[in-house]
Design an enzyme around this catalytic site. Structure first.
Site, PDB file in Angstrom:
ATOM      1  N   GLU A 175      -3.684   7.624  -4.927  1.00  0.00           N
ATOM      2  CA  GLU A 175      -3.818   7.047  -6.326  1.00  0.00           C
ATOM      3  C   GLU A 175      -5.005   7.620  -7.092  1.00  0.00           C
ATOM      4  O   GLU A 175      -5.993   7.548  -6.394  1.00  0.00           O
ATOM      5  CB  GLU A 175      -3.912   5.529  -6.031  1.00  0.00           C
ATOM      6  CG  GLU A 175      -2.759   4.684  -5.625  1.00  0.00           C
ATOM      7  CD  GLU A 175      -2.913   3.140  -5.322  1.00  0.00           C
ATOM      8  OE1 GLU A 175      -2.008   2.609  -4.718  1.00  0.00           O
ATOM      9  OE2 GLU A 175      -3.903   2.730  -5.830  1.00  0.00           O
TER      10      GLU A 175
ATOM     11  N   HIS B  55      -1.029   0.422  -9.946  1.00  0.00           N
ATOM     12  CA  HIS B  55      -2.022  -0.399  -9.060  1.00  0.00           C
ATOM     13  C   HIS B  55      -2.526  -1.718  -9.941  1.00  0.00           C
ATOM     14  O   HIS B  55      -3.612  -1.721  -9.871  1.00  0.00           O
ATOM     15  CB  HIS B  55      -3.109   0.187  -8.131  1.00  0.00           C
ATOM     16  CG  HIS B  55      -3.296  -0.799  -7.060  1.00  0.00           C
ATOM     17  ND1 HIS B  55      -3.864  -0.004  -5.661  1.00  0.00           N
ATOM     18  CD2 HIS B  55      -3.291  -2.022  -6.829  1.00  0.00           C
ATOM     19  CE1 HIS B  55      -4.044  -0.922  -4.773  1.00  0.00           C
ATOM     20  NE2 HIS B  55      -3.672  -2.126  -5.333  1.00  0.00           N
TER      21      HIS B  55
ATOM     22  N   ARG C 108       0.876  -1.142   0.043  1.00  0.00           N
ATOM     23  CA  ARG C 108       0.056   0.098   0.080  1.00  0.00           C
ATOM     24  C   ARG C 108       0.871   1.080  -0.150  1.00  0.00           C
ATOM     25  O   ARG C 108       2.046   1.151   0.671  1.00  0.00           O
ATOM     26  CB  ARG C 108      -0.953   0.132   1.262  1.00  0.00           C
ATOM     27  CG  ARG C 108      -2.069  -0.970   1.152  1.00  0.00           C
ATOM     28  CD  ARG C 108      -3.081  -0.574   0.030  1.00  0.00           C
ATOM     29  NE  ARG C 108      -4.345  -1.284  -0.155  1.00  0.00           N
ATOM     30  CZ  ARG C 108      -4.627  -2.426  -0.591  1.00  0.00           C
ATOM     31  NH1 ARG C 108      -3.465  -2.598  -1.469  1.00  0.00           N
ATOM     32  NH2 ARG C 108      -5.655  -3.214  -0.626  1.00  0.00           N
TER      33      ARG C 108
END
Lengths: 327, 351
Positions: B297, B316, B268
């Site tokens: 993000e 991601h 993360r």
């Protein structure tokens, strides 16, 4: 050692220090080096090899009849900083009783590693992902955006299960590959280590999710990967070539990629090298092209350099080479 | 979009009803909200079950917060993805019927676990099915970073590629290296299993405490965080994001690492102090970094990390393979349905 006993050696490029030190310390070489990161121009090469006992070269130097004639009868050994030898006119060299050193094994790990890196980057769409991130195409996490093909549960095919092919197979297996197929002139006992199944080329093409080309370039393998080849592959398959560019028909590959006949391709070798920047393959999102960096790690290039130097010295003194190419 | 034709069909077969009878029958079916257009396998399972009436935010993009708060009202179950913050505000908006929260992710830092536990809501998530894809992408990212693939593809496209040169674009190889893992869980083990074949010499790891069973699978040695930093040629961050791990990858860590080290984060974004990472990369304190997760993000395109050749950033996509995303979708759907029936879930998060 007297000047007469010194052997004349022409080194066609600046090579990593590990090799240069070995040549210098040997004290038997009258070294002439094209001390540049860029290839020696042909004219300079022909001049530089005149009267040489030994030539240390790279794969970008064509050692053909013209060069051998320019060198003359002193020439005893050619030592190349590569495992490939398609740049050497083997028949001519053999005819003249010249010995050849090369660098198998020491670059196997780096090359196999790069091949797997390229396969993963192609299958999981890394360059596309990096591009989207840089140009604002990344908004938020989305369930099906940039999905790729995973190795888990897949069937992988290796064309040419030699040292490098086997090393590639070893590295791919732990990713959950279900079946490992390979093809070539004959079955290999070492395939057992990776549960490799020997199959005809057509079978490999029709059943594999990943096709990896790892054979040497010979008259038989030249243009092997052509229209017919690609037409037998799955629409979802990934094609990887880290052997030599001439094994692939690039126009046919472009057709196969742009028409969706195969899903994607990754190449570390092309025809020519460098590939011109306006080449159609460079316009395709599903084609990843690397500039021939298979063995490009600091440690490997250093080891290759040392081996090449030691091969050369052995050739000059008429002793056993660490890695001699059987002609 | 009401997706209950199948349910209606089944009801009419077993108990033919009038229109008003139908509405009565429909109203007893548990109500579910799906916060995104999830991959087909999960939707098929929900539809075919005849067990729920569900509404879905039929888009690839996240549902706006206002809409989400409206739609969860009165729901018995919610199927969400990691972009939705499931906090007190949302749980209040949903109301007392809410029994099950099913997230299509293995990470749960977007869920207020205390609030969920307090209200007796069960939580399903998707460990294991995505382990292979995530481990694979982590290795892909590690190799792309250590072997400089992005620099290389760029050179090939823009004319930087001359002829073969001996030291051009050289990278650092895995053979004979030490690989360190911060946070040894399922994903950490799976990464190590894949790296072993590249002739890695040694695996080391750190965690809140030793993990002997997992460590045995990969012959990894337990070390302190400091030792992990000092010894690793390749450092992979695989821990969950918790208050303890927030910002753990900071100047203190980077300054102890080797100059040739490659740093990889697919856990993360919050685990990394990005300013410190930028400093470490731009001053040559470490050799390179690969990130699949960032803060925020998406990472804004003007972020300084993008100016660095030795920093590879992906959007991601660690679990982004077709089979995996469908498997996650199916598992999330099954977690939801079993939870609503009061049965054990395939993968329940212990609160």
């Amino acid at each position: 050692m007297s000047a007469q006993q010194m052997m004349k050696v022409f080194v066609t490029r600046r090579i990593p220090q590990e090799g240069m030190k070995i040549l210098q310390k040997a004290g038997m070489c009258n070294l002439s080096v094209w001390d540049s990161d860029e290839p020696v121009p042909r004219v300079e090469l022909l001049k530089g090899v005149a009267g040489a006992h030994g030539i240390l070269c790279l794969l970008s130097d064509k050692i053909d009849t013209e060069v051998l004639d320019a060198a003359g009868p002193n020439l005893k050994v050619i030592s190349t900083l590569s495992v490939g030898f398609d740049h050497l006119a083997i028949d001519e060299i053999k005819k003249r009783g010249i010995r050849v050193g090369y660098t198998p094994d020491v670059l196997t790990d780096a090359t196999a590693e790069l091949t797997v890196a390229l396969l993963l980057a192609t299958a999981r769409r890394l360059p596309e992902g990096v591009e989207e991130v840089k140009n604002g195409g990344w908004s938020t996490w989305k369930p099906l955006w940039l999905c790729g093909y995973g190795l888990s549960g897949s069937t992988v095919g290796v064309i040419g299960l030699g040292r490098i092919g086997l090393a590639i197979a070893r590295r791919l297996k732990p990713f959950g590959v279900k079946r490992l197929l390979y093809t070539g002139r004959q079955p290999k006992p070492q395939a057992q280590e990776v549960d490799g199944e020997y199959v005809p080329l057509d079978t490999l093409l029709s059943e594999c999710d990943f096709v990896v080309v790892s054979c040497s370039l010979t008259p038989d393998t030249q243009n092997l990967c052509d229209k017919t080849f690609f037409s037998k592959m799955k629409k979802t398959s990934i094609f990887i070539n880290t052997s030599r560019g001439a094994v692939v028909n690039q126009e046919d590959l472009f057709e196969a990629l742009s028409s969706g006949q195969i899903a994607a391709a990754g190449l570390d070798v092309t025809t020519p090298e460098p590939l011109p920047t306006d080449h159609p393959l460079l316009t395709l999102k599903n084609c990843v092209v690397l500039p021939h960096i298979g063995s490009a790690t600091y440690s490997t290039r250093g080891v290759m350099s040392a081996l090449t130097a030691n091969n050369l010295l052995a050739g000059l003194t008429g002793s056993e080479m660490p890695s001699e190419l059987k002609l | 979009m009401w997706c209950s034709r199948t349910a209606l069909g089944r009801l009419q077969k077993i108990a033919p009803c009038t229109v008003s009878g139908f509405h009565r029958a429909m109203s007893v079916l548990p109500k579910v909200y799906v916060t995104r257009k999830v991959p087909p396998d999960g939707l098929d399972i929900l539809r075919k079950s005849g067990q729920v009436q569900f509404e879905m935010w039929d888009s690839d993009d996240p549902v706006p917060r206002v809409e989400l708060l409206k739609k969860v009202k009165g729901c018995d179950g919610i199927l969400c993805v990691l972009t939705e913050k499931i906090d007190a505000q949302l749980l209040d908006a949903a109301g007392p019927n809410l029994k099950v929260l099913s997230t299509m992710s293995v990470g749960f830092d977007h869920l207020s676990l205390d609030e969920l536990k307090k209200r007796g809501i069960r939580v399903g998530y998707t460990p294991d099915v995505l382990t292979d894809a995530v481990a694979e992408l982590t290795v892909a990212l590690l190799l792309a970073t250590s072997r400089r693939l992005i620099e290389a593809t760029h050179e090939a496209k823009t004319g930087g590629w001359g002829t073969w040169r001996t030291l051009w674009l050289c990278g650092h190889e895995l053979a004979n290296s030490t690989v360190g893992i911060l946070g040894l869980g399922r994903i950490g083990v799976a990464i190590a299993e894949r790296l072993k074949a590249f002739k890695v010499k040694k695996f080391i790891y750190t965690d809140v405490e030793p993990r002997p069973e997992l460590a045995k699978m990969i012959e990894a040695e337990y070390v302190s965080l400091d030792e992990l930093a000092k010894q690793s040629d390749f450092l992979a961050i695989c821990c969950a994001l918790t208050p303890e791990t927030h910002g753990i990858c900071n100047w203190n860590l980077f300054s102890k690492m080797k100059k040739n080290a490659i740093f990889i984060n697919t856990s993360r974004g919050g685990v990394v102090n990005q300013e410190d990472l930028y400093e470490a990369l731009s001053t040559g304190l470490i050799a390179g970094a690969g990130l699949d997760v960032t803060t925020p993000e998406p990472l804004p395109t003007h972020h300084p990390l993008f100016t660095l050749k030795n920093c590879v950033i992906l959007p991601h996509i660690a679990s982004a393979s077709y089979t995996t995303r469908n498997a996650m979708s199916a598992l999330a759907a099954n977690n939801l349905l079993t939870g609503l029936r009061g049965e054990p879930m395939p993968k329940e998060l212990k609160l």
